[in-house]
Design a protein around this motif. Structure first.
Motif, mmCIF file in Angstrom:
data_model
loop_
_atom_site.group_PDB
_atom_site.id
_atom_site.type_symbol
_atom_site.label_atom_id
_atom_site.label_comp_id
_atom_site.label_asym_id
_atom_site.label_seq_id
_atom_site.Cartn_x
_atom_site.Cartn_y
_atom_site.Cartn_z
ATOM 1 N N PHE A 18 -7.763 14.923 57.476
ATOM 2 C CA PHE A 18 -6.778 14.025 56.857
ATOM 3 C C PHE A 18 -6.876 12.644 57.492
ATOM 4 O O PHE A 18 -7.264 12.486 58.648
ATOM 5 C CB PHE A 18 -5.361 14.586 57.023
ATOM 6 C CG PHE A 18 -5.133 15.848 56.248
ATOM 7 C CD1 PHE A 18 -4.643 15.808 54.956
ATOM 8 C CD2 PHE A 18 -5.445 17.081 56.804
ATOM 9 C CE1 PHE A 18 -4.457 16.976 54.219
ATOM 10 C CE2 PHE A 18 -5.260 18.256 56.078
ATOM 11 C CZ PHE A 18 -4.773 18.199 54.790
ATOM 12 N N THR A 19 -6.500 11.637 56.730
ATOM 13 C CA THR A 19 -6.551 10.264 57.217
ATOM 14 C C THR A 19 -5.500 9.417 56.524
ATOM 15 O O THR A 19 -5.044 9.751 55.421
ATOM 16 C CB THR A 19 -7.951 9.654 56.971
ATOM 17 O OG1 THR A 19 -7.988 8.321 57.507
ATOM 18 C CG2 THR A 19 -8.289 9.589 55.478
ATOM 19 N N ASN A 20 -5.115 8.327 57.183
ATOM 20 C CA ASN A 20 -4.221 7.354 56.557
ATOM 21 C C ASN A 20 -4.996 6.167 55.988
ATOM 22 O O ASN A 20 -4.410 5.164 55.592
ATOM 23 C CB ASN A 20 -3.162 6.868 57.550
ATOM 24 C CG ASN A 20 -3.762 6.136 58.742
ATOM 25 O OD1 ASN A 20 -4.962 6.240 59.029
ATOM 26 N ND2 ASN A 20 -2.930 5.409 59.484
ATOM 27 N N GLU A 21 -6.316 6.282 55.928
ATOM 28 C CA GLU A 21 -7.137 5.246 55.314
ATOM 29 C C GLU A 21 -7.044 5.335 53.790
ATOM 30 O O GLU A 21 -6.724 6.382 53.236
ATOM 31 C CB GLU A 21 -8.590 5.416 55.743
ATOM 32 C CG GLU A 21 -8.812 5.262 57.241
ATOM 33 C CD GLU A 21 -10.167 5.765 57.666
ATOM 34 O OE1 GLU A 21 -11.086 4.935 57.783
ATOM 35 O OE2 GLU A 21 -10.321 6.983 57.871
ATOM 36 N N SER A 22 -7.353 4.237 53.115
ATOM 37 C CA SER A 22 -7.348 4.225 51.656
ATOM 38 C C SER A 22 -8.546 5.010 51.129
ATOM 39 O O SER A 22 -9.682 4.773 51.554
ATOM 40 C CB SER A 22 -7.406 2.794 51.129
ATOM 41 O OG SER A 22 -6.235 2.098 51.473
ATOM 42 N N LEU A 23 -8.299 5.929 50.223
ATOM 43 C CA LEU A 23 -9.342 6.754 49.626
ATOM 44 C C LEU A 23 -9.410 6.501 48.124
ATOM 45 O O LEU A 23 -8.468 6.002 47.520
ATOM 46 C CB LEU A 23 -9.045 8.243 49.866
ATOM 47 C CG LEU A 23 -8.809 8.695 51.301
ATOM 48 C CD1 LEU A 23 -8.544 10.203 51.337
ATOM 49 C CD2 LEU A 23 -9.977 8.342 52.197
ATOM 50 N N GLU A 24 -10.511 6.877 47.543
ATOM 51 C CA GLU A 24 -10.638 6.951 46.096
ATOM 52 C C GLU A 24 -10.620 8.417 45.702
ATOM 53 O O GLU A 24 -10.764 9.310 46.546
ATOM 54 C CB GLU A 24 -11.934 6.281 45.628
ATOM 55 C CG GLU A 24 -12.033 4.794 45.951
ATOM 56 C CD GLU A 24 -10.983 3.969 45.243
ATOM 57 O OE1 GLU A 24 -10.543 4.375 44.140
ATOM 58 O OE2 GLU A 24 -10.605 2.915 45.786
ATOM 59 N N TRP A 25 -10.441 8.676 44.413
ATOM 60 C CA TRP A 25 -10.437 10.046 43.900
ATOM 61 C C TRP A 25 -11.294 10.088 42.644
ATOM 62 O O TRP A 25 -11.158 9.224 41.777
ATOM 63 C CB TRP A 25 -9.010 10.493 43.584
ATOM 64 C CG TRP A 25 -8.880 11.904 43.113
ATOM 65 C CD1 TRP A 25 -8.786 13.029 43.883
ATOM 66 C CD2 TRP A 25 -8.799 12.352 41.751
ATOM 67 N NE1 TRP A 25 -8.661 14.140 43.083
ATOM 68 C CE2 TRP A 25 -8.671 13.755 41.774
ATOM 69 C CE3 TRP A 25 -8.822 11.694 40.515
ATOM 70 C CZ2 TRP A 25 -8.557 14.514 40.619
ATOM 71 C CZ3 TRP A 25 -8.725 12.443 39.363
ATOM 72 C CH2 TRP A 25 -8.593 13.837 39.422
ATOM 73 N N LYS A 26 -12.197 11.064 42.588
ATOM 74 C CA LYS A 26 -13.131 11.183 41.479
ATOM 75 C C LYS A 26 -12.843 12.434 40.669
ATOM 76 O O LYS A 26 -12.818 13.533 41.207
ATOM 77 C CB LYS A 26 -14.575 11.236 42.014
ATOM 78 C CG LYS A 26 -15.641 11.354 40.942
ATOM 79 C CD LYS A 26 -15.710 10.103 40.089
ATOM 80 C CE LYS A 26 -16.849 10.192 39.071
ATOM 81 N NZ LYS A 26 -16.828 9.037 38.132
ATOM 82 N N ALA A 27 -12.607 12.257 39.367
ATOM 83 C CA ALA A 27 -12.389 13.404 38.483
ATOM 84 C C ALA A 27 -13.699 14.144 38.253
ATOM 85 O O ALA A 27 -14.771 13.538 38.152
ATOM 86 C CB ALA A 27 -11.814 12.938 37.154
ATOM 87 N N TRP A 28 -13.626 15.461 38.158
ATOM 88 C CA TRP A 28 -14.805 16.276 37.872
ATOM 89 C C TRP A 28 -15.090 16.344 36.370
ATOM 90 O O TRP A 28 -16.188 16.683 35.962
ATOM 91 C CB TRP A 28 -14.613 17.688 38.404
ATOM 92 C CG TRP A 28 -14.663 17.780 39.897
ATOM 93 C CD1 TRP A 28 -15.436 17.044 40.741
ATOM 94 C CD2 TRP A 28 -13.892 18.658 40.719
ATOM 95 N NE1 TRP A 28 -15.212 17.412 42.045
ATOM 96 C CE2 TRP A 28 -14.271 18.403 42.070
ATOM 97 C CE3 TRP A 28 -12.934 19.637 40.476
ATOM 98 C CZ2 TRP A 28 -13.723 19.095 43.148
ATOM 99 C CZ3 TRP A 28 -12.390 20.326 41.546
ATOM 100 C CH2 TRP A 28 -12.775 20.054 42.868
ATOM 101 N N LEU A 29 -14.104 16.049 35.558
ATOM 102 C CA LEU A 29 -14.248 16.119 34.110
ATOM 103 C C LEU A 29 -14.227 14.702 33.528
ATOM 104 O O LEU A 29 -13.934 13.734 34.225
ATOM 105 C CB LEU A 29 -13.128 16.972 33.510
ATOM 106 C CG LEU A 29 -13.061 18.417 34.040
ATOM 107 C CD1 LEU A 29 -11.811 19.108 33.522
ATOM 108 C CD2 LEU A 29 -14.306 19.194 33.660
ATOM 109 N N ASP A 30 -14.546 14.607 32.257
ATOM 110 C CA ASP A 30 -14.624 13.292 31.619
ATOM 111 C C ASP A 30 -13.264 12.604 31.590
ATOM 112 O O ASP A 30 -12.242 13.230 31.299
ATOM 113 C CB ASP A 30 -15.142 13.424 30.189
ATOM 114 C CG ASP A 30 -16.602 13.846 30.136
ATOM 115 O OD1 ASP A 30 -17.309 13.652 31.146
ATOM 116 O OD2 ASP A 30 -17.030 14.371 29.104
#
Length: 203
Positions: A18-30
């Motif tokens: 876990f982190t308090n850094e800014s993350l991105e999130w990638k969807a697995w579906l379209d």
């Protein structure tokens, strides 16, 4: 669900994945492509969040625009409504639930929100390291303990758990706000965990 890109934590915390850094999130579906979105989809994206048009999370959920509209209305009411439990304490409950459920992305976002509101990150470092003992005050500890139990054993919540919160000064409205914050993240975490993955910053 996004954190403003400009926010930089005063101290980077990394513990147990876990982190308090800014993350991105990638969807697995379209996801919905903006140049192919319907007027209703575009309207719901604009209503939902300032960064919804660039977020895979919103661009996936907007496949069902009416459901996303209801989701965003509920989320904003629970997390941002004036009065009741403080914004920072709602964010603390959300972070604890996300930590227990293993949702790295949600934990990051709401850890940052807590730090922005509380102007400190000591409690977040404790939540990431060991939720069971986290909290810098008796009130925080009560919020953390309630959030852990309702996440791990929701059917076991009883009057004693509510009274433990009230013993630390939470009134009925604040208890309800905490319950709602915890509950919406029990749902949000499951969406994030089942539909995509966080993109971690480079070490």
């Amino acid at each position: 669900m996004s954190t403003p890109a400009a926010f930089q934590p005063a101290q980077v915390i990394r513990a147990h994945g876990f982190t308090n850094e800014s993350l991105e999130w990638k969807a697995w579906l379209d996801v919905v492509q903006l140049d192919q979105a319907t007027p209703d989809q575009m309207a719901v994206l604009e209503e939902s969040h300032p960064k919804a048009k660039t977020s895979d999370y919103y661009l996936f959920l907007v496949h069902q625009p009416l459901i996303l509209r209801e989701r965003s209305t509920a989320f904003n009411a629970i997390m941002y409504a004036p009065g009741g439990l403080s914004r920072a304490e709602r964010e603390l409950g959300s972070t604890v639930v996300s930590r227990i459920n293993g949702c790295v992305y949600c934990a990051s976002v709401h850890a940052q929100r807590f730090e922005q509101l509380a102007k400190r990150s000591d409690t977040i470092a404790q939540v990431f390291e060991e939720p069971a003992t986290a909290g810098t005050t008796a009130r925080e500890k009560a919020i953390v303990q309630f959030s852990i139990k309702i996440t791990e054993q929701p059917a076991a919540i009883n009057a004693a758990d509510i009274n433990a919160l009230k013993a630390e000064g939470l009134n009925d409205g604040e208890v309800l706000d905490l319950l709602h914050s915890d509950a919406i993240f029990a749902w949000a975490n499951r969406l994030m965990l089942n539909l995509g993955e966080p993109l971690m910053p480079e070490a």
